[in-house]
Design a protein around this motif. Structure first.
Motif, short mmCIF file in Angstrom:
data_model
loop_
_atom_site.label_atom_id
_atom_site.label_comp_id
_atom_site.label_asym_id
_atom_site.label_seq_id
_atom_site.Cartn_x
_atom_site.Cartn_y
_atom_site.Cartn_z
N UNK A 58 0.85 -1.22 -0.09
CA UNK A 58 -0.09 -0.06 0.02
C UNK A 58 0.82 1.19 -0.17
N UNK A 59 2.15 1.22 0.59
CA UNK A 59 3.04 2.44 0.36
C UNK A 59 3.36 2.81 -0.99
N UNK A 60 3.23 2.03 -2.01
CA UNK A 60 3.32 2.27 -3.39
C UNK A 60 2.40 3.40 -4.04
N UNK A 61 1.39 3.67 -3.00
CA UNK A 61 0.35 4.57 -3.57
C UNK A 61 0.45 5.90 -2.86
N UNK A 62 0.96 7.01 -3.58
CA UNK A 62 1.48 8.05 -3.01
C UNK A 62 0.36 9.11 -3.53
N UNK B 237 -15.64 4.91 -10.22
CA UNK B 237 -15.97 4.56 -8.90
C UNK B 237 -14.71 5.39 -8.01
N UNK B 238 -13.96 6.45 -8.74
CA UNK B 238 -13.19 7.49 -8.08
C UNK B 238 -11.97 7.01 -7.73
N UNK B 239 -10.98 7.70 -6.83
CA UNK B 239 -10.07 7.44 -6.39
C UNK B 239 -9.86 5.89 -5.68
N UNK B 240 -11.04 5.59 -4.99
CA UNK B 240 -11.15 4.37 -4.38
C UNK B 240 -10.95 3.06 -5.71
N UNK B 241 -11.94 3.39 -6.40
CA UNK B 241 -12.03 2.46 -7.53
C UNK B 241 -10.58 2.12 -8.30
N UNK C 18 -7.47 2.73 -7.05
CA UNK C 18 -6.72 2.34 -6.20
C UNK C 18 -6.78 0.91 -6.28
N UNK C 19 -8.36 0.37 -5.66
CA UNK C 19 -8.60 -1.00 -5.91
C UNK C 19 -8.08 -1.70 -7.13
N UNK C 20 -8.11 -1.11 -8.36
CA UNK C 20 -7.86 -1.60 -9.55
C UNK C 20 -6.36 -2.25 -9.47
N UNK C 21 -5.46 -1.47 -8.96
CA UNK C 21 -4.00 -1.75 -9.02
C UNK C 21 -3.60 -2.40 -7.51
N UNK C 22 -4.70 -2.97 -6.98
CA UNK C 22 -4.19 -3.81 -5.69
C UNK C 22 -4.13 -3.25 -4.38
#
Length: 297
Positions: free
Chosen positions: A52-56, A169-173, A175-179
Motif C-alpha cells: 500500500x505504500x506504493x500509492x502516493x 468509482x473515484x480514487x477508491x476504484x 486504487x483497488x484496480x491496482x491492488x
C-alpha cells in the motif's frame, strides 16, 4: 529532448531521457467545478502495487523510499495545479510501471475544464520547456478518476504512454484496480442502534424567591389554604372500589415539611389525645364562675 515539447494524443508513446520527472496536472476552476487531485502508483511486473505504500497521494504524500512525492497545490495565472515527482533512475528494479492519476471530489470530470498533464525533467533548469503535454479528455464525462498516463520500462530506459482511462468509482476504484487495500469507512453492521433520547429531568421546586427547596418525602402532603378549597383526600380512600362505603379518612398533618417557607402564617397544632374510656366531657373545663352561679350559694 531538452528544449523540445511533445504534444501527446491518447494512445501515443514516446521515450523519456530524464533521470526524474515532475508531472503537473493543471485545470481551470469555475462555478460548480470539482477539485482535482494528482496521485502516483508504483507497480510491479504483475501490474499491481508491491504494498500500500506504493500509492502516493494527498494523504500519503511521500513514498518510504523518498523517490515518489506529492507536492502541494498551487494557483497559477488562470488555473490551479497539483504535482507529483518521481526519481526514475533511482527506483528499485522491481518497479516496472509508474501510473500518473487524477481524481476529482464533488463531481465528474465533465465539469472540469482544460485538464492538462505536463511532464518536466527534474534535472532541467526551472525555465526549461516541458518534455510533453497531454490534454486529458474523459471518454464519457462521468468518470471521477483517470489514469492519465504511465511511465514504463523499455530496454534500459523509460517511455511514457498517454492514456486518459477513466473510472466511475473515484480514487477508491482506481486504487483497488491496482491492488490497494482501501478502507472505505463503512460503519460496522453489527454496531448497536443508538438508544432513544430520554426526557429531560424536571427542575427542582423553587420558592417564590428563586431558591431551590428541599425535595419532599414520598409521604408528604402539601398544606392547603383554608379558604374554601377542597382539602386533600388520603390516597388509600382514592384506591378503594367505587361500590365500597366511604370511610372517614385518616387525619393528615398539614404542616409543611422543613425547608418549605411558611410565609408567616401560624401553623396548626395537633390537639392533645383523649385517654381511652374517658367521659366525653373530659378535657373540657368551664371558666371560673361568679358566686351567683356556684352551687349552694
Amino acid at each position: 529532448m531538452t528544449g523540445m515539447t511533445h504534444v501527446m494524443v491518447k494512445g501515443m508513446n514516446i521515450p523519456l531521457d530524464a533521470p526524474g520527472v515532475r508531472a503537473v496536472l493543471r485545470w481551470t476552476p469555475g462555478p460548480g467545478a470539482p477539485d482535482v487531485d494528482a496521485s502516483v502508483l508504483l507497480l510491479g511486473r504483475d501490474g499491481r502495487v508491491r504494498s500500500d505504500a506504493d500509492f502516493v497521494f494527498y494523504n500519503e504524500p511521500r513514498h518510504p523510499s523518498g523517490l515518489a512525492r506529492h507536492l502541494p497545490k498551487k494557483r497559477v495565472p488562470g488555473g490551479l495545479t497539483d504535482t507529483v515527482e518521481v526519481d526514475l533512475a533511482a527506483l528499485d528494479p522491481t518497479v516496472d510501471r509508474v501510473v500518473i492519476a487524477a481524481s476529482c471530489d464533488g463531481g465528474p470530470f465533465r465539469l472540469v475544464q482544460d485538464l492538462t498533464l505536463t511532464v518536466f525533467d527534474t534535472a532541467a533548469p526551472p525555465q526549461a520547456a516541458p518534455l510533453l503535454t497531454f490534454e486529458v479528455a474523459p471518454d464519457t464525462g462521468h468518470e471521477t478518476a483517470l489514469n492519465c498516463g504511465e511511465l514504463y520500462r523499455k530496454d534500459a530506459g523509460w517511455k511514457f504512454r498517454a492514456l486518459g482511462q477513466g473510472y466511475a468509482s473515484g480514487l477508491v476504484g482506481l486504487a483497488t484496480e491496482f491492488g490497494i487495500a482501501v478502507d472505505d469507512g463503512e460503519v460496522d453492521s453489527g454496531r448497536a442502534a443508538s438508544a432513544p433520547a430520554t426526557a429531560a429531568p424536571e427542575p427542582p421546586p423553587t420558592s417564590a424567591y428563586g431558591y431551590p427547596l428541599q425535595a419532599p418525602s414520598a409521604a408528604h402532603v402539601p398544606a392547603q389554604p383554608a379558604y374554601g378549597y377542597p382539602q386533600p383526600v388520603a390516597a388509600t380512600q382514592a384506591a378503594e372500589p367505587a361500590l365500597t362505603a366511604p370511610t372517614a379518612p385518616a387525619p393528615v398533618h398539614q404542616q409543611p415539611q422543613h425547608g418549605y417557607p411558611a410565609y408567616g402564617y401560624p401553623q396548626p397544632v395537633a390537639a392533645a389525645p383523649v385517654p381511652a374510656g374517658a367521659p366525653a366531657e373530659q378535657g373540657y373545663a368551664l371558666p371560673p364562675q361568679g358566686p351567683q352561679f356556684q352551687p349552694g350559694r
